[in-house]
Design an enzyme around this catalytic site. Structure first.
Site, short mmCIF file in Angstrom:
data_model
loop_
_atom_site.label_atom_id
_atom_site.label_comp_id
_atom_site.label_asym_id
_atom_site.label_seq_id
_atom_site.Cartn_x
_atom_site.Cartn_y
_atom_site.Cartn_z
N GLU B 66 0.90 -1.24 -0.09
CA GLU B 66 0.10 -0.10 0.08
C GLU B 66 0.81 1.29 -0.01
O GLU B 66 0.35 2.32 -0.67
CB GLU B 66 -1.11 -0.04 1.25
CG GLU B 66 -2.10 -1.16 1.09
CD GLU B 66 -1.71 -2.49 1.63
OE1 GLU B 66 -0.53 -2.69 1.91
OE2 GLU B 66 -2.52 -3.10 1.81
N GLN B 129 -8.25 -6.46 12.04
CA GLN B 129 -8.01 -5.48 11.19
C GLN B 129 -8.38 -4.20 11.62
O GLN B 129 -8.57 -3.39 10.24
CB GLN B 129 -7.96 -5.91 9.82
CG GLN B 129 -7.08 -7.20 9.24
CD GLN B 129 -7.03 -7.39 7.87
OE1 GLN B 129 -7.89 -6.99 7.24
NE2 GLN B 129 -5.93 -7.94 7.55
N MET B 490 24.50 8.51 0.22
CA MET B 490 24.45 10.07 0.84
C MET B 490 24.62 9.86 2.50
O MET B 490 25.63 10.53 3.15
CB MET B 490 22.89 10.61 0.79
CG MET B 490 23.15 12.03 1.32
SD MET B 490 24.00 12.98 0.72
CE MET B 490 23.09 13.55 -0.83
#
Lengths: 193, 588
Positions: B66, B129, B490
């Site tokens: 998601e 859920q 980085m």
């Protein structure tokens, strides 16, 4: 410095969380918060007091306005205004010392609103220092105070003052509601232009 | 059922009030709001909605996680300017969206996330859920809603779209309980119109402020325009250009502002800030006037605020009143939509001779160019900067480039020149690794006719690499450039500069990305020298399907210049004076 904000917010679940969350996010402690119904149906009025830097006022007000459920925000700052708190104080009192408490209440212009053989309840409104004053003298006798319930501050500007937002919404009374709707549509149109 | 028949029936829903289920109302409202594509992942609490989806002319892209759905909606919005839509189920489906929502929040991107939730009767009971997603997302959304009644679905969704796209845009989440999806109500699209848009009451553009700004511009000797994301969000490209040209003022850009002013324009200075061009940062520090247009003086742009542009008066043109004086105190604040404010300001600006100041800046540029790796030979190595430069030349700068976060992102910003808005899609504020691949899918679906390139590091790519399967399932043509240096580059650079080269947890073992692509049915190739770059890029561009290029670049190269966090803007770490390309002892 101490900031006082007066806000009109929608009377819906979760709105207080959104307001409180903004201050939490800025790591600012809310020292006093009073919420109740306002003169406008569906809108609550809250008075919020917090300690923050003098420059923070603008950003807090601007950020409050960004919350969808916040309709109007006034930063009272140093404007002439009336601030009140309410306190209910229950004290232990039997026949012997009752009259002394009655005297104190009179001096502070407080009211006795409940009386039993062992205790009585004092109702006091005023500025913070006045309430602190009564509590202090009551504390001089140890064990006398049983319970204290204090509201936060309620603040209202002095004089005739209506914010441009509330003005655009129209009068608070129901019969002019139609006019109020038109006014808000107008302000929207000009804002989008 | 044919798509055309579907289109007609759903359009009929929009004009004639009809009794529909909450699920049907959901999609019908999206159709009414102009939505043609959504990114999502089904699950129990959103299943009623998915059951109704096939009746509506909406393309659903099945994601692999998601977070990808939220990033795709975000990339879709950034590339097209339209509102992106992500759909997820309750609980873990909803919580997986959060990184994507926060990314959109920090960069003011209009997306609407729709989540299912358990039935209203069991809300708050820790049902299977169940998660308090409106509570969780409160600080990372512009606003969110919990819908428990079918009658409210249409109105709330329409309100959500309006909030997402109005004023300073941002993400909105709408959490719809299962019973609200299953119930039925009369759907009347027109009647469900959102309440009138309420502009922020503290917007303020007064004639006196405009006059003051014009006066400052007229008298400035060393002015700089700072153009930010607001230029693109407000579609103020023409107005900014008009201001720059009329008053001969050079323009520095924030990372998210790139493309808002043409990089090829003689007045363009390029990117400012932590990895900005040296001359931009010097120009800002020397300036006597900054005209900030739709930017928020982010810490990556200002360095230490107390030493930022000490000689400059500052004009701030900004749509969000809460940004005024937040990071940098300004002298004139014009709080309103950038394009509108500039329209009012421009008539007050007359021609101005800025040649002395422009010449001074040109001088700074010349001094810097000799250190620029772009102008140095590669000596058989592969430098990421060269890859970016060659990619820019090969694409003619016309592609939509979607970058991840890290060194490659800064090299892209430095060496890929953007002349058009919405051709760079990147996570600026939140700096979300894993953003590029899913955001590029969103960008490609929004702009199917555009060439889309993902540029990602080997670290960030692995965070969302599972979306490769989405590319294949959706048959999308995207080109992927992995800038592979075997490090979290980085972070390694920070360790090199500020932590005595203690490379803790930054060396990175990766799969063979070409084989990984192959496992998905995506063609690919590794590139090891600069000589191979142009041909490989052409092979990728001309391949019919998605193509992955694994650029095996110099392992310990750093992004220069760099302003260390907490330093002043002119205190830059520069590419070492010695030949930066000579062999180093630790080079293998």
């Amino acid at each position: 410095m101490l900031h006082t904000f007066v806000a009109y917010v929608e009377d819906l679940p979760g709105v207080l969380t959104r307001v409180a969350s903004l201050f939490r996010r800025l790591n600012i402690n809310i020292s006093s918060l009073t919420v109740g119904r306002s003169e406008r149906p569906g809108l609550s009025r809250l008075t919020l007091v917090c300690e923050a830097s003098s420059e923070a006022g603008h950003r807090i007000r601007a950020s409050l306005f960004k919350l969808e459920n916040v309709v109007d925000v006034d930063d009272i700052a140093q404007a002439p205004s009336v601030t009140r708190e309410l306190a209910l104080i229950k004290v232990a009192a039997t026949g012997q010392n009752r009259s002394r408490i009655f005297e104190l209440a009179e001096v502070f212009r407080a009211r006795i609103v409940d009386l039993t053989s062992e205790s009585l309840m004092i109702e006091l409104t005023g500025v913070e220092s006045k309430i602190e004053g009564l509590i202090e003298v009551l504390r001089e006798d140890e064990g006398r105070i049983l319970e204290i319930c204090r509201s936060g501050k309620m603040t209202m500007r002095r004089g005739h003052h209506v914010s441009s937002v509330l003005k655009a919404m129209g009068a608070a009374e129901g019969e002019t509601e139609e006019k109020a709707d038109t006014a808000s549509e107008d302000s929207v149109a000009s804002g989008q232009a | 059922m044919g798509t055309n028949a579907n289109t007609q029936s759903s359009n009929a829903h929009l004009t004639t009030p009809t009794r529909l289920t909450g699920s049907e109302i959901l999609w019908a409202t999206l159709v009414g709001e102009g939505v043609t594509d959504v990114f999502g992942y089904p699950g129990g609490a959103i299943l009623p909605a998915y059951d109704a989806l096939r009746k509506f002319p909406i393309r659903h892209v099945l994601v692999r996680h998601e977070q990808g759905a939220a990033h795709m909606a975000d990339g879709y919005a950034r590339a097209s300017g339209k509102v992106g839509v992500a759909v997820a189920t309750s609980g873990p489906g909803a919580t997986n969206l959060i990184t994507g929502i926060a990314t959109a929040m920090l960069d003011s991107i209009p997306i609407v996330c729709i989540t299912g939730n358990v039935s209203s009767k069991v809300l708050g009971t820790d049902a299977f859920q169940e998660v308090d997603i409106t509570g969780i997302t409160l600080p990372v959304t512009k606003h969110n809603f919990l819908v428990t009644k079918t009658e409210e679905v249409a109105g709330v969704l329409r309100q959500a779209f309006q909030i997402a796209r109005s004023g300073r845009p941002g993400p909105v989440l709408v959490d719809i309980t299962k019973d609200a999806q299953q119930g039925s109500a009369i759907f009347d699209f027109a009647a469900a119109k959102p309440r009138p848009y309420r502009p922020h009451p503290m917007l303020r553009v007064e004639a006196s402020g405009l006059d003051q700004a014009a006066e400052l511009i007229r008298n400035a000797k060393r002015p700089v325009i700072l153009a930010g994301h607001g230029v693109i969000e407000s579609c103020a490209m023409e107005q900014v250009r008009a201001l720059a040209e009329r008053a001969q003022i050079p323009v520095g850009l924030t990372l998210l502002g790139l493309g808002g002013f043409p990089a090829s324009h003689p007045l363009s200075l390029g990117m400012m800030g932590m990895h900005g061009e040296a001359w931009v940062n010097h120009a800002i520090q020397e300036a006597d006037l900054l005209i900030a247009c739709g930017m928020r003086f982010d810490d990556r742009v200002t360095g230490t605020p107390s030493s930022y542009a000490p000689k400059a008066k500052k004009i701030h043109i900004e749509v969000d009143p809460a940004e005024i004086n937040k990071n940098i105190k300004v002298d004139v604040a014009l709080v309103g939509d950038l394009a509108e404010v500039l329209e009012q300001l421009l008539p007050r600006i007359s021609g101005r001779n800025g040649s002395d100041w422009l010449r001074t800046i040109e001088g700074m540029k010349g001094a810097v160019a000799v250190r620029d790796i772009k102008n140095l030979p590669d000596l058989g190595h592969l430098y990421a900067a060269h890859v970016m430069h060659d990619l820019w030349r090969a694409t003619g700068g016309n592609a939509i480039v979607v970058t991840d976060v890290g060194q490659h992102q800064m090299w892209e910003a430095q060496y890929f020149h953007h002349d058009q808005p919405r051709t760079l899609v990147t996570s600026g504020g939140l700096g979300t690794m894993g953003f590029a691949l899913p955001a590029a899918i969103g960008a490609k679906i929004a702009c199917p006719d555009k060439e889309v390139w993902v540029i990602a590091g080997d670290g960030g790519f692995q965070m969302t690499a599972s979306e490769l399967a989405t590319i294949v399932q959706e048959k999308i043509k995207i080109n992927i450039a992995i800038i592979n240096n075997g490090y979290l580059g980085m972070v390694r650079q920070w360790q090199e500069f500020f932590y005595e080269r203690n490379y803790e947890a930054t060396p990175l073992v990766s799969p063979d990305f070409v084989k990984l692509a192959d496992a998905h049915g995506i063609a690919g190739r590794a590139v090891r020298t600069r000589a191979e770059v142009a041909a490989a890029v052409e092979e990728a561009r001309s391949a019919p399907g998605a193509f992955l290029l694994n650029f095996m670049v110099e392992k310990e190269d750093s992004v220069y210049p760099m302003i260390p966090a907490g330093s002043a803007l002119h205190e830059m770490i520069r590419r070492p004076g010695r030949d930066p390309l000579e062999e180093r002892a630790d080079d293998r």
